[in-house]
Each structure stands twice: as structure tokens, then as C-alpha cells.
Design an enzyme around this catalytic site. Structure first.
Site, PDB file in Angstrom:
ATOM      1  N   ASP A  24       1.181  10.440  -0.980  1.00  0.00           N
ATOM      2  CA  ASP A  24       1.578   9.070  -1.313  1.00  0.00           C
ATOM      3  C   ASP A  24       1.170   8.214  -0.118  1.00  0.00           C
ATOM      4  OD1 ASP A  24       2.853   6.656  -1.664  1.00  0.00           O
ATOM      5  OD2 ASP A  24       4.862   7.486  -1.937  1.00  0.00           O
ATOM      6  N   LYS A  87      -2.788  -1.010   3.349  1.00  0.00           N
ATOM      7  CA  LYS A  87      -3.039  -0.812   1.922  1.00  0.00           C
ATOM      8  C   LYS A  87      -3.287  -2.146   1.198  1.00  0.00           C
ATOM      9  CE  LYS A  87      -0.807   1.633  -1.914  1.00  0.00           C
ATOM     10  NZ  LYS A  87       0.348   2.499  -2.201  1.00  0.00           N
ATOM     11  N   GLU A 187       0.434   5.681  -9.153  1.00  0.00           N
ATOM     12  CA  GLU A 187       1.759   5.995  -8.627  1.00  0.00           C
ATOM     13  C   GLU A 187       2.787   6.210  -9.747  1.00  0.00           C
ATOM     14  OE1 GLU A 187       2.124   2.816  -5.817  1.00  0.00           O
ATOM     15  OE2 GLU A 187       0.682   3.777  -4.480  1.00  0.00           O
TER      16      GLU A 187
HETATM   17 MG    MG Z   1       5.548   3.445  -2.530  1.00  0.00          MG
END
Ligand code: MG
Ligand code: ADP
Length: 628
Positions: A24, A87, A187
Site C-alpha cells: 500500500d 503520491k 485500493e
Molecule cells: Mg490509504
């Protein structure tokens, strides 16, 4: 699915069982999980602490780096060399970010083009891909130390709204970190897998995944059918997360203790976050700073956080609207992201969705563990789960400078159809050669050529104007069809490429292993070629600019512009990326004010013309009236 494992350092094919992990790669925190004793679990570091690492990197003078908690203090003391929230910059240009730059503590390289953003750290330029690769390398290193083995195969997660460029950037970051990126998954899909949703091929369900992290909020509505996840809709706010609750507390305190307390900003941030967690447990937070006491009660917190929570609920409403479903068609609501620990958040979700959300898993860990499950499936370790047919190697075309531009990434499910748009690099260009390649290396010369054709008779237009769409489709039999079309004129050309899956597992394994082995070298060459392409485009643009505006430029200006051009040409010869960048900067900073001046002049001239036009129209009208 082949079960061959490769040692990426030596390129040797190994017989022992390789490790598969899920990552992640978060805006705030990054973590890594694997399957251990049939359970997906977050890996611990060598001291037994979970590999849950703040996505922060500090660059020291000598460009060595500190990660995570070690880097955190430098956010305050040396913000220009401390990178966080990278990100948010993935796949973006300076233009995309211009309005948000005041929120960013480090230096973005200013650039008026659509080129991908660069970050200036102590005079050296880094891309978000490189910076993300530092985070991934650190996770890899720590995981390897704790597992005492080499980690190669990973699944990395991205937000459902990430576009192709952002996904490719994430893939590249993985490769640059020496990882074999099996697949990039969404995700919310990973969150579902962690909850065991999608593992039963018979089931068909609608799931809402509510993800409130540190700096971002995402809500996604998914349909799971036959083990395939479909994102029906996704909404969110890229500037709303746990940090905003902390910020709201700081604001509240500074109003409440107006003339009282002088805080150090970093300290107050940490206190606010601590207070948030304590009031969330229903207790009153109280802390002594020097001789003063600051407090926060659960009721006060409710007052200041209601608005933020309401914003997320508004997004949920829109997401449901977009999905064309109703709330009662949703089978389960899953919560992920650290901020969904907030009881107020859970309550609001319960009220809105009319049901108790599923919170049985640790919301920090769900995405990484779900990614680990996906990696395990791809490893073929779950006999009950058939793998869908996949495209074993990336497919793409050659672009300027011999760079491989991937259109269909490897491991994509087939059948599949994907397209990208390109343009010409020369004025008046009428033919465009489309060369199709297969492989994972950044330069086409290291990949396998599948075929080529020429898109002919493009009407002559200035460079960059034609819009050429290249569409790749692979049918269920694995036959690739490549079509190129100039969208402004609809001129079209196509080619069929058969049996691209005829490669043996050994050759595929070798091609993959080489791509990792040479990743650093390849990326360096690629980024040099990108910079040279950018520099050549700037040289052309400058020449055009001088030719078109000679009468508005002073002799001295032309002289200096030409000097800068010459310098840039010389830097290109050196093939040193940073030098080319510095010469481009010098040329740009000299030419930009001149360009602005001339643009202003042109606008004024255009306005004057408009005045004239207006006056002619008026005369005609008056004439008309006169005739009447
Ligand atoms: Mg997250
Ligand atoms: P991201 O997905 O952006 O990387 P995370 O999912 O790791 O972020 O969430 C980090 C956020 O979760 C931080 O804002 C942190 O303050 C918040 N958080 C962590 N634990 C708690 C808690 N017990 N109560 C409230 N918020 C929490």
C-alpha cells in the site's frame, strides 16, 4: 500461469519458492504485507515493529536519505529537502499543480509545459517516480531484512481514480526499486479482497468502500461478479483527510487561547493528532505547555469536525448517484484508512448508508493485506481460484528517442482494448511510423519487435497539432490488432499481429528478469532521452519565437537568446541530464519575460483591432438606420 522464479540480480531461473507481497503505497503511510501461514499479514521489521512507515523522505547534504519517522522532524527544520505526499504528484505536470504549490513545502520545478513535474532538491532534479521508488526500495530492504530472503514479486495499490499515466508511473517506481510489479490494483479492490469479498466466484455483490486516510478521501462503489471487480463510480476529495481534522483542532485552539500560548508548529501538530485520538475515545484531552494548559473535549471536537465529515457524506451521495444505484442496493460498506477510526465518522456513515459498516479489520492494514492476497492469487497459490487469461508482457510502441511507450501493461486481463494519443514532432510531417514492441525494457531496442506500419497522408500541420490515436486490442485468442487514426481527419491504418503468446515461459521469465536487472540503467537513459527531447523542443520553439517576433526584439535580446540556444545545444552534447536542465532553465528564465511582453503587446493589438471592428459594425448599423 508459469511458476518460474527468477533471481533478478543474476538473471538465473530458480526453483525455490519466491516471496509475493502486497504494498500500500500511501500518501501518508506506506506498508507491506505477505501471506504467512495462510494469512495475509503486515510484515514486521527486524525489531518486530510493523512495516507501517510514514511516506516521508529526508535528503541529507550528500543525498543519502532518511525514511519515515526519522525523516519527520525535518518537515519543520528543513522543509525544502523533506519530501512528503509525493503520491499527489504522480503523473502530474507543473501546470496541474500550479494552484496548489503554496501548500507544498519542497521546491517544484517551474515549467509552463505539459511535461511531468520535477522536484528540485538541493539543486538536483527528481521525478515523483524516483522519489516513490525510494519509499518502495526502503520497504523492500526492510522486508528482506526481516524475512531474510530476497523480495521480488509485488502487487502495488493505487486509488481507483488514478489514470493510465499515474498507474504507469507507479509501475515504473516499483521497477526502479528493483521490484517485479505483478499488477497494479485499485485500493478499494484490495480492501474488498482483504474482507474476503471477490474470492468466491459464485458471488455477485455491490460494495461501497469508504477510505479516509491522512490527506485524502475516496469513496468507491464496486460491483463484484465472477471474481471480477468493476468500479461503478468513484468520488472523493484529494485535499481532505485526517490532517484536516488536526488542522481544525489547531485553528480551534488558536481561537480559544487567543493571547495565551506560543507553540512550536510541529509540536502543536503532534498534540492536535494526539488530542484527536484521545477525544475519539470519549475522554477529555489535556496537556500542559510551559505554564499553560490546553484542552479539548469530545463535544468540542464534534463541533469542529462535523463540517469535514459532512463533506465526505456529500461525496458518498454523488458516488451513489453516479453508480445509478440506490443506497439499499449496496450489500456492504467497508471502511479503510486510519481516519475511519473516528467514531463520529462511523456514526455518520451508519446514518447515511442505513447499516453498520464492516470494520472488523484494522483500517490501516486492509489495503496492503488485500494486495498481498492478490499477489498470492497471481502466484497461483490458491488452487480454488482460476486465473483469468492475461497478457504476459507489456505491449507498446516506439516513441521519440527510441523509448518504449506501453499501451497494454503486462498482466492485463484479456480480452482488452486500450488506446493512447500521440502527435507529430516535426512541422508538416505527413507520415508516421508505428512500430509495435513487446517487453518490459524502457528502450525499444531491448524489446521484441512485433511489427510496424506507416500511417500515411496526414495533412501537413505544425508539430504537435495532429491527434493520432493508437488503439491496441487483444481478443480472447490473444491476437493483437493495432489501429492508428488521425482524429482530426479520420485517416486510419491497421495491422494484425498473431500469436503473441507463443513465447515460452523461460523466455518471458528472461525478459522480465532483464527488465529488473537493467531498470536503473534503463530509467537513467530514458530520463536523459526525455530531457533531450524536451530540450530539442525548446530549441525549436525558441527559433520559431525569434523568427516570428524579430521586429519586437532588440538586437541584444536576439544575441542573448542565441547564446542561450548555443549553450543548450552544447549541454545536449554532454549528455548530462542536470546540465541540460540548467541550460533549459537559463533560457526559459531569460525568454519568459520577453514572451510575456510580446504577448501583452499582441493582446493590446488584438484589442485595438476589436475596437476597429466594433466601430465598423456600428457604422453599418448607423447606415442601416439611415436607410430606414
Ligand atoms: Mg490509504
Ligand atoms: P494514507 O492512506 O493517506 O496513507 P492512512 O490510512 O495511513 O493514510 O491514515 C492516516 C491518518 O489516520 C492520519 O491522519 C492519522 O491521524 C489518522 N489516524 C490514525 N489513527 C487514528 C485514530 N486512532 N483515531 C483517529 N485518527 C487516526
Amino acid at each position: 500461469m508459469s511458476k518460474i522464479s527468477i533471481d533478478f540480480k543474476t538473471g538465473l531461473i530458480k526453483k525455490n519458492k519466491p516471496i509475493y507481497a502486497g504494498i500500500d503505497l500511501g500518501t501518508t503511510n506506506s506498508l507491506i504485507a505477505t501471506i504467512q501461514n495462510s494469512n495475509a499479514e503486515i510484515l514486521n521489521d527486524q525489531y518486530g515493529k510493523p512495516l507501517f512507515i510514514p511516506s516521508i523522505i529526508y535528503f541529507k547534504d550528500d543525498f543519502s536519505v532518511l525514511h519515515g519517522d526519522l525523516a519527520k522532524p525535518y518537515l519543520e527544520s528543513d522543509p525544502e529537502s523533506t519530501i512528503y505526499s509525493i503520491k499527489r504528484l504522480m503523473g502530474k505536470s507543473y501546470k496541474d499543480l500550479e494552484t496548489k504549490k503554496s501548500n507544498i513545502g519542497y521546491r517544484l520545478h517551474e515549467d509552463s509545459t505539459e511535461n511531468l513535474i520535477k522536484i528540485n532538491i538541493r539543486g538536483k532534479y527528481f521525478t515523483p517516480i524516483e522519489l516513490s521508488s525510494f519509499i518502495l526500495s526502503n520497504l523492500k530492504l526492510q522486508a528482506e531484512q526481516s524475512l531474510n530472503t530476497v523480495l521480488e514479486n509485488v502487487v502495488i495499490t493505487v486509488p481507483a481514480y488514478f489514470n493510465d499515466n499515474q498507474r504507469q508511473a507507479t509501475r515504473d517506481a516499483g521497477k526502479l526499486a528493483g521490484l517485479n510489479v505483478l499488477r497494479i490494483i485499485n485500493e478499494p479492490t484490495a480492501a474488498c479482497l482483504a474482507y474476503g469479498i471477490g474470492l468466491d466466484r459464485q458471488e455477485s455483490k455491490i460494495i461501497a468502500v469508504y477510505d479516509l486516510g491522512g490527506g485524502t478521501f475516496d469513496i468507491s462503489i464496486l460491483r463484484v461478479e465472477d471474481g471480477v471487480f468493476d468500479v461503478l463510480s468513484t468520488r472523493g476529495d484529494t485535499n481532505l483527510g485526517g490532517d484536516d481534522f488536526d488542522q481544525a483542532i489547531i485553528q480551534y485552539w488558536s481561537d480559544k487561547y487567543k493571547d495565551g500560548i506560543q507553540f512550536n508548529l510541529n509540536k502543536i501538530r503532534l498534540l492536535a493528532e494526539e488530542a484527536k485520538k484521545i477525544v475519539n475515545e470519549g475522554e477529555i484531552f489535556s496537556s500542559r505547555i510551559l505554564s499553560s494548559v490546553i484542552e479539548l473535549s469530545p463535544d468540542e471536537f464534534k463541533l469542529i469536525s462535523d463540517k469535514l465529515i459532512e463533506k465526505t457524506i456529500e461525496c458518498c451521495k454523488l458516488a451513489i448517484l453516479d453508480s445509478k444505484l440506490t443506497i439499499d442496493q449496496i450489500d456492504s460498506v467497508i471502511l479503510v484508512g486510519g481516519s475511519t477510526r473516528l467514531k463520529l465518522v462511523r456514526e455518520a456513515i451508519k446514518n447515511f448508508f442505513n447499516r453498520t459498516p464492516d470494520t472488523s479489520l484494522n483500517p490501516d492494514y486492509a489495503i496492503a493485506t488485500g494486495a498481498a492476497i492478490q499477489a498470492d492469487i497471481l502466484a497461483g497459490n490458491r488452487k480454488d481460484l482460476l486465473l483469468l487469461d492475461i497478457n504476459p508482457l507489456s505491449l507498446g510502441i516506439e516513441t521519440l528517442g527510441g523509448i518504449m511507450d506501453v499501451i497494454i501493461p503486462r498482466n492485463s486481463k484479456i480480452p482488452i482494448q486500450l488506446a493512447r494519443e500521440y502527435t507529430t514532432s516535426k512541422d508538416g510531417q505527413i507520415n508516421l511510423k508505428i512500430s509495435v514492441y513487446q517487453g518490459e525494457r524502457d528502450l525499444v531496442e531491448n524489446n521484441r519487435k512485433l511489427g510496424e506500419f506507416i500511417l500515411k497522408n496526414i495533412p501537413p500541420m505544425p508539430a504537435g497539432i495532429p491527434k493520432i490515436q493508437v488503439r491496441f486490442s487483444i481478443n480472447a485468442d490473444g491476437i493483437l490488432n493495432v489501429k492508428a487514426k488521425e482524429l482530426r481527419t479520420n485517416i486510419e491504418q491497421e495491422v494484425l499481429i498473431k500469436s503473441q503468446f507463443s513465447l515460452s515461459p523461460e523466455i518471458i521469465a528472461k525478459m522480465l528478469s532483464e527488465s529488473i536487472q537493467f531498470a536503473n540503467q534503463d530509467m537513467e537513459i530514458k530520463s536523459l532521452i526525455d530531457t533531450v527531447n524536451e530540450a530539442n523542443a525548446l530549441l525549436l520553439a525558441t527559433e520559431k519565437f525569434i523568427n516570428e517576433n524579430t521586429e519586437h526584439l532588440s538586437k541584444k535580446e536576439i544575441l542573448i537568446l542565441n547564446e542561450h540556444k548555443l549553450n543548450l545545444q552544447k549541454s545536449i552534447q554532454t549528455s548530462i541530464k542536470n546540465d541540460i536542465q540548467i541550460s533549459m532553465d537559463a533560457l526559459n528564465s531569460f525568454s519568459t519575460p520577453i514572451a510575456h511582453r510580446i504577448m501583452d503587446m499582441n493582446i493590446q493589438a488584438a484589442l485595438r483591432n476589436q475596437e476597429i471592428l466594433k466601430s465598423i459594425t456600428e457604422e453599418i448599423n448607423q447606415d442601416g438606420q439611415k436607410i430606414k
